[in-house]
Design an enzyme around this catalytic site. Sequence first.
Site, mmCIF file in Angstrom:
data_model
loop_
_atom_site.group_PDB
_atom_site.id
_atom_site.type_symbol
_atom_site.label_atom_id
_atom_site.label_comp_id
_atom_site.label_asym_id
_atom_site.label_seq_id
_atom_site.Cartn_x
_atom_site.Cartn_y
_atom_site.Cartn_z
ATOM 1 N N HIS A 19 0.830 -1.309 -0.495
ATOM 2 C CA HIS A 19 0.240 -0.117 -0.291
ATOM 3 C C HIS A 19 0.636 1.244 0.301
ATOM 4 O O HIS A 19 0.782 2.677 -0.533
ATOM 5 C CB HIS A 19 -0.866 -0.067 1.278
ATOM 6 C CG HIS A 19 -1.716 -0.880 0.830
ATOM 7 N ND1 HIS A 19 -2.319 -1.256 1.974
ATOM 8 C CD2 HIS A 19 -2.595 -1.657 0.142
ATOM 9 C CE1 HIS A 19 -3.417 -2.654 1.202
ATOM 10 N NE2 HIS A 19 -3.338 -2.049 -0.083
ATOM 11 N N SER A 100 -6.351 -1.986 -1.068
ATOM 12 C CA SER A 100 -6.417 -0.807 -2.025
ATOM 13 C C SER A 100 -7.637 -0.635 -2.907
ATOM 14 O O SER A 100 -7.302 0.742 -3.129
ATOM 15 C CB SER A 100 -6.303 -1.873 -3.203
ATOM 16 O OG SER A 100 -6.592 -3.257 -2.905
ATOM 17 N N GLU A 118 -13.456 -8.975 -7.505
ATOM 18 C CA GLU A 118 -13.304 -9.871 -5.920
ATOM 19 C C GLU A 118 -14.480 -10.655 -6.489
ATOM 20 O O GLU A 118 -15.687 -11.065 -6.740
ATOM 21 C CB GLU A 118 -14.431 -8.943 -4.965
ATOM 22 C CG GLU A 118 -14.086 -10.010 -4.208
ATOM 23 C CD GLU A 118 -12.563 -10.478 -3.542
ATOM 24 O OE1 GLU A 118 -11.481 -9.937 -3.605
ATOM 25 O OE2 GLU A 118 -12.948 -11.944 -3.420
ATOM 26 N N GLY A 149 -10.765 -11.663 -12.019
ATOM 27 C CA GLY A 149 -9.914 -11.016 -11.652
ATOM 28 C C GLY A 149 -8.798 -11.571 -13.194
ATOM 29 O O GLY A 149 -8.894 -10.366 -13.882
ATOM 30 N N ASP A 169 -3.238 -8.710 -6.903
ATOM 31 C CA ASP A 169 -3.054 -9.105 -5.456
ATOM 32 C C ASP A 169 -3.484 -10.128 -5.350
ATOM 33 O O ASP A 169 -4.322 -10.215 -4.387
ATOM 34 C CB ASP A 169 -3.250 -7.862 -4.758
ATOM 35 C CG ASP A 169 -3.159 -7.739 -3.217
ATOM 36 O OD1 ASP A 169 -1.818 -8.792 -3.507
ATOM 37 O OD2 ASP A 169 -3.376 -7.266 -2.241
HETATM 38 N N1 SAM Z 1 -5.554 -6.305 -2.846
HETATM 39 C C1 SAM Z 1 -6.522 -6.201 -1.647
HETATM 40 C C2 SAM Z 1 -5.762 -5.250 -0.545
HETATM 41 O O1 SAM Z 1 -5.020 -4.403 -1.650
HETATM 42 O O2 SAM Z 1 -6.707 -4.647 -0.448
HETATM 43 C C3 SAM Z 1 -6.620 -7.571 -0.770
HETATM 44 C C4 SAM Z 1 -6.718 -8.629 -2.512
HETATM 45 S S1 SAM Z 1 -6.021 -10.231 -0.636
HETATM 46 C C5 SAM Z 1 -4.936 -10.023 -1.029
HETATM 47 C C6 SAM Z 1 -6.808 -11.335 -2.701
HETATM 48 C C7 SAM Z 1 -8.485 -11.111 -2.901
HETATM 49 O O3 SAM Z 1 -7.950 -11.375 -4.072
HETATM 50 C C8 SAM Z 1 -9.111 -11.897 -2.135
HETATM 51 O O4 SAM Z 1 -10.815 -11.322 -1.286
HETATM 52 C C9 SAM Z 1 -10.238 -13.141 -2.220
HETATM 53 O O5 SAM Z 1 -10.827 -13.269 -2.471
HETATM 54 C C10 SAM Z 1 -9.981 -12.511 -3.978
HETATM 55 N N2 SAM Z 1 -9.280 -13.792 -4.857
HETATM 56 C C11 SAM Z 1 -8.864 -14.725 -5.213
HETATM 57 N N3 SAM Z 1 -8.877 -15.490 -6.335
HETATM 58 C C12 SAM Z 1 -9.845 -14.494 -7.145
HETATM 59 C C13 SAM Z 1 -9.298 -13.910 -8.732
HETATM 60 N N4 SAM Z 1 -9.148 -15.637 -9.632
HETATM 61 N N5 SAM Z 1 -10.360 -13.267 -9.129
HETATM 62 C C14 SAM Z 1 -10.644 -12.362 -8.600
HETATM 63 N N6 SAM Z 1 -10.184 -12.107 -7.227
HETATM 64 C C15 SAM Z 1 -10.536 -13.236 -6.646
#
Ligand code: SAM
Length: 285
Positions: A19, A100, A118, A149, A169
């Site tokens: 971040h 994020s 998400e 994603g 991420d």
């Molecule tokens: N980017 C966020 C932040 O910095 O606040 C944190 C994200 S966290 C590390 C990863 C997230 O990706 C989780 O909430 C998970 O449910 C989601 N996720 C897992 N596989 C995914 C995919 N293929 N596409 C979208 N989201 C996914």
Amino acid sequence: MFSYRHAFHAGNHADVLKHAVLVQMLDYFNRKDAPYWVIDTHAGAGLYALDGEWASKNAEFEDGIGRLWGREDLPALLADYVREIERYNPNGRLRHYPGSPWLTLDALRDRDRLRLFEMHPTESGILAGNLDKLDRVNLRQTTIYATDGFEGMKALLPPPTRRGMVLIDPSYEDKQDYRRTLTAVKEGIKRFATGTYAVWYPLVQRREATDMVRGLENLQIKNWLNVSLTVKKPASEGFGLHGSGMFIVNPPWTLHAALKEAMPFLTKLLAQDERAAFTLKQRAD
Ligand code: SAM
């Protein structure tokens, strides 16, 4: 597959690095008037309560943002990041942590756009609920997709503004995430070569993790930056996160200098044992 909940980890050492870099990149994007898009392929829930049931379970934030909280001697990159977190904790007690999407929304101008993916139904529901509470400008500029994603980002590239940033991420709980991340960056560059791509990666004892970072460094691209922070020695049983990194394609040219100043300080501050260290590399044409 859906066992990952970012709330356990909100504000930990990995979030601090990710971040702090994100805030810096957004600040750089705002230096030009031209509008831009941010695509966040793994958005999470958006907002986290540090005194909530999930985050307080391991209290990982205490060895992350907790160690920066209240310090008045931070280098600029870290001071900018902490100032953002302070907005969510106006009475000075560290209780809330923005993910994020919220850090991004704080930076965007009305003409900029945010696209969030998400895939976890609970997390995307919370994300949508949090977004509903924001003002109309934020609602108009943001779209949430409760889908994959890695796949979804492709259709959005290049963004109509031809200026933009993609944050990738994943949680890497599924080891396919390493391969899929590398592929996503390659495909992204094919569609939108001038875009900025920021990949978060864990420092774990897994061949897939080192292979992915090597693969990123070997891409045929002229400009990248790779920063990593180790906070402790790898666990003897081979599990767990001993640090993390950010690999950025087409980084702001100011980022290297800002990190060069901040990383020695951050490493000392977040060290959990004598093996704490950082690396900072770049390729610039
Ligand atoms: N980017 C966020 C932040 O910095 O606040 C944190 C994200 S966290 C590390 C990863 C997230 O990706 C989780 O909430 C998970 O449910 C989601 N996720 C897992 N596989 C995914 C995919 N293929 N596409 C979208 N989201 C996914």
